[in-house]
Design a protein around this motif. Structure first.
Motif, PDB file in Angstrom:
ATOM      1  N   ASP A 351      35.044  46.407  37.252  1.00  0.00           N
ATOM      2  CA  ASP A 351      35.956  46.954  37.447  1.00  0.00           C
ATOM      3  C   ASP A 351      37.451  46.206  36.810  1.00  0.00           C
ATOM      4  OD1 ASP A 351      36.683  49.314  38.981  1.00  0.00           O
ATOM      5  OD2 ASP A 351      36.733  48.418  40.726  1.00  0.00           O
ATOM      6  N   GLU A 352      38.441  46.715  36.301  1.00  0.00           N
ATOM      7  CA  GLU A 352      39.632  46.281  35.464  1.00  0.00           C
ATOM      8  C   GLU A 352      39.167  45.143  34.499  1.00  0.00           C
ATOM      9  OE1 GLU A 352      43.077  45.721  38.129  1.00  0.00           O
ATOM     10  OE2 GLU A 352      42.200  47.302  39.359  1.00  0.00           O
ATOM     11  N   GLY A 353      38.137  45.150  34.229  1.00  0.00           N
ATOM     12  CA  GLY A 353      37.674  43.972  33.119  1.00  0.00           C
ATOM     13  C   GLY A 353      36.949  42.735  33.857  1.00  0.00           C
ATOM     14  N   TYR A 354      36.945  42.708  35.079  1.00  0.00           N
ATOM     15  CA  TYR A 354      36.289  41.779  35.646  1.00  0.00           C
ATOM     16  C   TYR A 354      34.797  41.706  35.449  1.00  0.00           C
ATOM     17  CZ  TYR A 354      40.852  40.639  38.026  1.00  0.00           C
ATOM     18  OH  TYR A 354      41.945  40.184  38.277  1.00  0.00           O
ATOM     19  N   PRO A 355      34.063  40.421  35.591  1.00  0.00           N
ATOM     20  CA  PRO A 355      32.602  40.652  35.404  1.00  0.00           C
ATOM     21  C   PRO A 355      32.069  41.244  36.646  1.00  0.00           C
ATOM     22  CG  PRO A 355      33.516  38.503  36.002  1.00  0.00           C
ATOM     23  CD  PRO A 355      34.700  39.051  35.802  1.00  0.00           C
ATOM     24  N   ALA A 356      30.709  41.791  36.347  1.00  0.00           N
ATOM     25  CA  ALA A 356      30.241  42.598  37.484  1.00  0.00           C
ATOM     26  C   ALA A 356      29.732  41.702  38.648  1.00  0.00           C
ATOM     27  CB  ALA A 356      28.769  43.200  36.698  1.00  0.00           C
ATOM     28  N   ASP A 396      49.055  45.200  44.890  1.00  0.00           N
ATOM     29  CA  ASP A 396      48.205  46.325  45.206  1.00  0.00           C
ATOM     30  C   ASP A 396      46.714  45.525  45.713  1.00  0.00           C
ATOM     31  OD1 ASP A 396      46.421  48.410  45.154  1.00  0.00           O
ATOM     32  OD2 ASP A 396      46.482  48.707  43.043  1.00  0.00           O
ATOM     33  N   ILE A 397      46.487  45.703  46.927  1.00  0.00           N
ATOM     34  CA  ILE A 397      45.219  45.142  47.632  1.00  0.00           C
ATOM     35  C   ILE A 397      44.157  45.921  46.978  1.00  0.00           C
ATOM     36  CG2 ILE A 397      46.577  43.684  49.058  1.00  0.00           C
ATOM     37  CD1 ILE A 397      45.309  45.318  51.253  1.00  0.00           C
ATOM     38  N   SER A 398      44.265  47.095  46.508  1.00  0.00           N
ATOM     39  CA  SER A 398      42.754  47.861  46.108  1.00  0.00           C
ATOM     40  C   SER A 398      42.377  47.228  45.093  1.00  0.00           C
ATOM     41  CB  SER A 398      43.477  49.401  45.967  1.00  0.00           C
ATOM     42  OG  SER A 398      44.056  49.520  44.792  1.00  0.00           O
ATOM     43  N   GLU A 399      43.030  46.197  44.166  1.00  0.00           N
ATOM     44  CA  GLU A 399      42.326  45.735  43.075  1.00  0.00           C
ATOM     45  C   GLU A 399      41.106  45.031  43.330  1.00  0.00           C
ATOM     46  OE1 GLU A 399      42.823  41.978  42.042  1.00  0.00           O
ATOM     47  OE2 GLU A 399      43.146  41.864  43.891  1.00  0.00           O
ATOM     48  N   PRO A 400      40.153  44.636  42.133  1.00  0.00           N
ATOM     49  CA  PRO A 400      38.769  44.011  42.761  1.00  0.00           C
ATOM     50  C   PRO A 400      38.877  42.645  43.252  1.00  0.00           C
ATOM     51  CG  PRO A 400      39.113  44.898  40.286  1.00  0.00           C
ATOM     52  CD  PRO A 400      40.315  44.970  40.964  1.00  0.00           C
ATOM     53  N   VAL A 401      39.920  41.877  43.167  1.00  0.00           N
ATOM     54  CA  VAL A 401      39.672  40.526  43.679  1.00  0.00           C
ATOM     55  C   VAL A 401      39.923  40.478  45.227  1.00  0.00           C
ATOM     56  CG1 VAL A 401      40.542  38.172  43.675  1.00  0.00           C
ATOM     57  CG2 VAL A 401      40.497  39.384  41.216  1.00  0.00           C
ATOM     58  N   SER A 402      40.886  41.226  45.369  1.00  0.00           N
ATOM     59  CA  SER A 402      41.165  41.396  46.811  1.00  0.00           C
ATOM     60  C   SER A 402      40.064  42.017  47.788  1.00  0.00           C
ATOM     61  CB  SER A 402      42.555  42.352  46.996  1.00  0.00           C
ATOM     62  OG  SER A 402      43.961  41.603  46.471  1.00  0.00           O
ATOM     63  N   GLN A 403      39.559  43.046  47.042  1.00  0.00           N
ATOM     64  CA  GLN A 403      38.585  43.905  47.806  1.00  0.00           C
ATOM     65  C   GLN A 403      37.300  43.070  48.013  1.00  0.00           C
ATOM     66  OE1 GLN A 403      38.785  47.293  49.331  1.00  0.00           O
ATOM     67  NE2 GLN A 403      40.858  46.535  49.135  1.00  0.00           N
ATOM     68  N   ALA A 404      36.957  42.292  46.902  1.00  0.00           N
ATOM     69  CA  ALA A 404      35.898  41.387  46.846  1.00  0.00           C
ATOM     70  C   ALA A 404      36.072  40.415  47.813  1.00  0.00           C
ATOM     71  CB  ALA A 404      35.492  40.933  45.638  1.00  0.00           C
ATOM     72  N   THR A 405      37.129  39.749  48.091  1.00  0.00           N
ATOM     73  CA  THR A 405      37.486  39.077  49.185  1.00  0.00           C
ATOM     74  C   THR A 405      37.433  39.611  50.680  1.00  0.00           C
ATOM     75  OG1 THR A 405      38.959  37.758  47.510  1.00  0.00           O
ATOM     76  CG2 THR A 405      39.240  37.227  49.966  1.00  0.00           C
ATOM     77  N   LEU A 406      38.068  40.659  50.579  1.00  0.00           N
ATOM     78  CA  LEU A 406      37.986  41.335  52.083  1.00  0.00           C
ATOM     79  C   LEU A 406      36.722  41.780  52.672  1.00  0.00           C
ATOM     80  CD1 LEU A 406      41.325  43.764  51.680  1.00  0.00           C
ATOM     81  CD2 LEU A 406      40.908  41.531  53.083  1.00  0.00           C
ATOM     82  N   ARG A 407      35.771  41.876  51.786  1.00  0.00           N
ATOM     83  CA  ARG A 407      34.498  42.326  52.315  1.00  0.00           C
ATOM     84  C   ARG A 407      33.858  40.783  52.702  1.00  0.00           C
ATOM     85  NH1 ARG A 407      34.280  45.631  47.683  1.00  0.00           N
ATOM     86  NH2 ARG A 407      32.927  44.190  46.283  1.00  0.00           N
ATOM     87  N   ILE A 408      34.155  39.790  52.355  1.00  0.00           N
ATOM     88  CA  ILE A 408      33.577  38.451  52.876  1.00  0.00           C
ATOM     89  C   ILE A 408      34.268  37.967  54.152  1.00  0.00           C
ATOM     90  CG2 ILE A 408      32.864  36.221  52.019  1.00  0.00           C
ATOM     91  CD1 ILE A 408      33.289  37.504  49.078  1.00  0.00           C
ATOM     92  N   VAL A 409      35.501  37.846  53.920  1.00  0.00           N
ATOM     93  CA  VAL A 409      36.390  36.994  54.952  1.00  0.00           C
ATOM     94  C   VAL A 409      36.558  37.601  56.254  1.00  0.00           C
ATOM     95  CG1 VAL A 409      37.480  35.546  53.149  1.00  0.00           C
ATOM     96  CG2 VAL A 409      38.751  37.708  54.266  1.00  0.00           C
ATOM     97  N   LYS A 410      36.656  37.029  57.240  1.00  0.00           N
ATOM     98  CA  LYS A 410      36.780  37.359  58.732  1.00  0.00           C
ATOM     99  C   LYS A 410      38.474  37.639  59.039  1.00  0.00           C
ATOM    100  CE  LYS A 410      32.373  37.037  60.008  1.00  0.00           C
ATOM    101  NZ  LYS A 410      31.213  36.629  61.357  1.00  0.00           N
ATOM    102  N   VAL A 411      39.121  36.816  58.594  1.00  0.00           N
ATOM    103  CA  VAL A 411      40.768  37.100  58.780  1.00  0.00           C
ATOM    104  C   VAL A 411      41.449  37.480  57.591  1.00  0.00           C
ATOM    105  CG1 VAL A 411      42.769  35.939  59.766  1.00  0.00           C
ATOM    106  CG2 VAL A 411      40.547  35.292  60.396  1.00  0.00           C
ATOM    107  N   PHE A 412      42.325  38.507  57.743  1.00  0.00           N
ATOM    108  CA  PHE A 412      43.209  39.075  56.888  1.00  0.00           C
ATOM    109  C   PHE A 412      44.451  38.924  57.129  1.00  0.00           C
ATOM    110  CE2 PHE A 412      45.061  43.170  55.219  1.00  0.00           C
ATOM    111  CZ  PHE A 412      45.103  42.789  53.954  1.00  0.00           C
ATOM    112  N   TRP A 413      45.493  38.124  56.742  1.00  0.00           N
ATOM    113  CA  TRP A 413      46.735  38.091  56.712  1.00  0.00           C
ATOM    114  C   TRP A 413      47.440  38.766  55.629  1.00  0.00           C
ATOM    115  CZ3 TRP A 413      45.707  32.167  57.180  1.00  0.00           C
ATOM    116  CH2 TRP A 413      44.969  31.819  58.447  1.00  0.00           C
TER     117      TRP A 413
END
Length: 591
Positions: A351-356, A396-413
């Motif tokens: 996604d968006e050139g980031y590695p798989a 835009d938090i729909s981008e890959p880094v934000s989404q990968a992070t949100l799947r792991i962390v338990k607090v989202f500010w």
């Protein structure tokens, strides 16, 4: 080990042939200047190396020599109060050797080999010890007692142990294992950064990391041993939030990783922390802080190393039984470094050139957080909390880094640009943010702060959510169409936003709020709400309630110091008396 030869240079990526004896993740010395690099891919005898220094000037034919060891950090006295780059070179020492700019090929040991430390033993000759057991300690700063522990993988009997002044690489003890082999123990040990340090057991984190930031502690708490992320667009206050947490969170050790951010932000930390006072000990904050600086003008490949260097140092202090907080600012820059190296390796982009493998790398990093029972006889508890800033392009938090992070962390500010433009800081959106630790923290708050705190928090959040719905109606048909009770809800929600959640990081009193004061302040706002409802039921006009002088006192309660909290209690008593006065006067009658 046989040396290879460079056949290709592509920015920070160097490809060398003749490296069949090397292993993946070995540290290598590249070129005539012996630049530090790490093997990240092997194909037959060809090794792809990411170089952690500027590669300008090196070319094909130059030697590449493997050290046979993985990228490791030195762990021992001298870490606290120090500032390192991404591969643990001490920047102050580096400056003494090479001047104000990073010079290629200069080698400086991470821990000072000339400084002596006073070692006090807590174990004796003949004691049976295993990994994690405490042998003694060094008073590294006035705040931090640096425990010297048995290194991982060693178990046996202490043959010798000495007290006194030692340099980090001098022998302080000898341990004999069952097979008769003697192990020399110094104040320092090395550990590979990509390998998590072993623990005895992970436990459920239930105690909040108190930050003194009202929106965080009350509505979206993180626990000691938890994970949190702060995504937000440029100018929304990510770095100030990170700085505030590093300054005021009740962690005993803070590791601040400046990964790819601007140099002036690290300069702010360097200038402020020695002057700021730790609220618990009264000492300068730097006496419990380690800084890792790999700013945007430093070699891009070292950004990845800086994240791992920071987390490994944090695990080391966690193993001593400390509560450690890692501030990573920002993981987006780390991901961009991964993307650049992946592109140069000609890997298939995701996604968006980031590695798989972006999501799995992010998970590996955040999974190293947790509350644990450490190795060692005393079964001490340690906690490692990770708070990562994410800088999504355009917010835009729909981008890959934000989404990968949100799947792991338990607090989202969630930082909101509109709040920032309205000068509402911290600009954490109460409608978009969440904390999965809330039930556990509510239980702890009820038992340790006040029984009313969880109920008040839920009521305040409900009012803020109702305000959002009512605002839709107001925008369509105007405020006057609402009932007085709904208009009162809007007023109270505004009070929660402006008098409670809004906080000034640069105001001496308002910058930090204890849990006790948070409880009293929130109760004050909600008491006015309950008393105003009583007034409305008794026939008092809303306009009379809105214009009461006590509302100004509620707004200024945030500037009451921690030593004068009884003044807030006095305002609380005054609320009841002024409402009683309005009711006794006949409320909205014409008398």
């Amino acid at each position: 080990m046989r040396e290879g030869r460079i056949i290709k240079v592509s920015g920070p990526l160097v490809v060398a042939e003749g490296m069949e004896d090397a292993n993946l993740y070995d540290v290598v010395k590249v070129g005539k200047d012996r630049l530090i690099g790490e093997i990240i891919e092997m194909r037959d005898d060809k090794a792809s190396v990411q170089v952690y220094e500027e590669t300008a000037g090196i070319g094909p034919g130059e030697p590449v020599v493997s050290t046979g060891e993985p990228l490791s950090v030195e762990l021992g006295p001298g870490l606290i109060e120090n500032m390192f780059d991404g591969i643990q070179r001490p920047l102050e020492k580096f400056r003494e050797v090479a001047g104000d700019f990073l010079t290629k090929g200069v080698e400086v040991p991470p821990l000072d080999r000339d400084k002596s430390w006073v070692f006090v033993k807590t174990a004796n000759v003949g004691d049976k010890v295993s990994q994690g057991d405490e042998l003694g300690y060094v008073d590294e700063t006035t705040i931090v007692k640096h425990k010297i522990m048995v290194p991982v993988g060693i178990e046996g009997e202490i043959k010798e142990i000495r007290e006194g002044q030692f340099k980090v690489d001098e022998e302080v003890a000898v341990i004999v294992t069952e097979d008769g082999k003697e192990h020399s123990i110094s104040l320092m040990q090395k550990w590979p950064v990509r390998r998590p340090r072993p623990i005895h057991e992970k436990v459920d984190p239930r105690v909040p990391l108190v930050t003194g930031q009202r929106v965080v502690d009350t509505f979206f708490p993180v626990t000691k041993g938890g994970t949190a992320c702060v995504p937000g667009p440029f100018g929304s206050g990510k770095t100030v939030v990170q700085h505030q947490l590093a300054k005021w969170a009740d962690a005993q050790i803070v590791i601040y990783v400046g990964c790819g951010e601007r140099g002036n932000e690290m300069t702010d930390v360097l200038n402020e922390f020695p002057e700021l006072e730790d609220p618990i000990s009264g000492e300068p904050l730097m006496k419990r802080t380690v800084l890792i600086a790999n700013t945007s003008n430093m070699p891009v490949a070292a950004r990845e190393a800086s994240i791992y260097t920071g987390i490994t140092i944090a695990e080391y202090f966690r193993d001593m039984g400390y509560s450690v907080a890692v501030m990573a600012d920002s993981t987006s820059r780390w991901a961009e470094a991964l993307r650049e190296m992946s592109g140069r390796l000609e890997e298939m982009p995701g996604d968006e050139g980031y590695p798989a493998y972006l999501a799995s790398r992010a998970a590996e990093f955040y999974e190293r957080a947790g509350k644990v029972i450490c190795n060692g006889k005393d079964k001490r508890e340690g906690a490692l909390t990770i708070i990562g800033a994410v800088s999504p392009p355009g917010g835009d938090i729909s981008e890959p880094v934000s989404q990968a992070t949100l799947r792991i962390v338990k607090v989202f500010w969630s930082l909101n640009a509109n709040l920032a433009y309205r000068r509402h800081f911290p600009a954490i959106s109460w409608l978009d943010s969440y904390s999965l630790y809330q039930p556990a923290v509510d239980e702890w708050m009820g038992a340790n702060v006040s029984g009313r705190f969880p109920k008040n928090r839920a009521e305040a959040m409900e009012l803020l959510q109702e305000e959002s719905s009512l605002q839709e109606i107001v925008r369509l048909v105007g405020k006057d169409t609402l009932s007085e009770k709904d208009q009162l809800k809007l007023e109270i929600a505004k009070s929660i936003r402006e008098d409670y959640l809004q906080q000034n990081a640069f105001q001496e009193v308002d910058t930090y709020t204890s849990l006790k004061k948070q409880d009293i302040m929130l109760e004050l706002v909600l008491k006015f709400y309950r008393e105003a409802q009583r007034g409305l039921n008794e026939g008092v006009y809303l306009s009379e309630l809105e214009n009461l002088d006590v509302r100004e006192k509620i707004a200024r309660a945030k500037y009451v110091s921690e030593e004068e909290l009884d003044k807030i209690e006095e305002i609380s008593d005054e609320i009841s008396s002024v409402i009683d006065e309005l009711i006794n006067r006949g409320g909205g009658s014409d008398d």
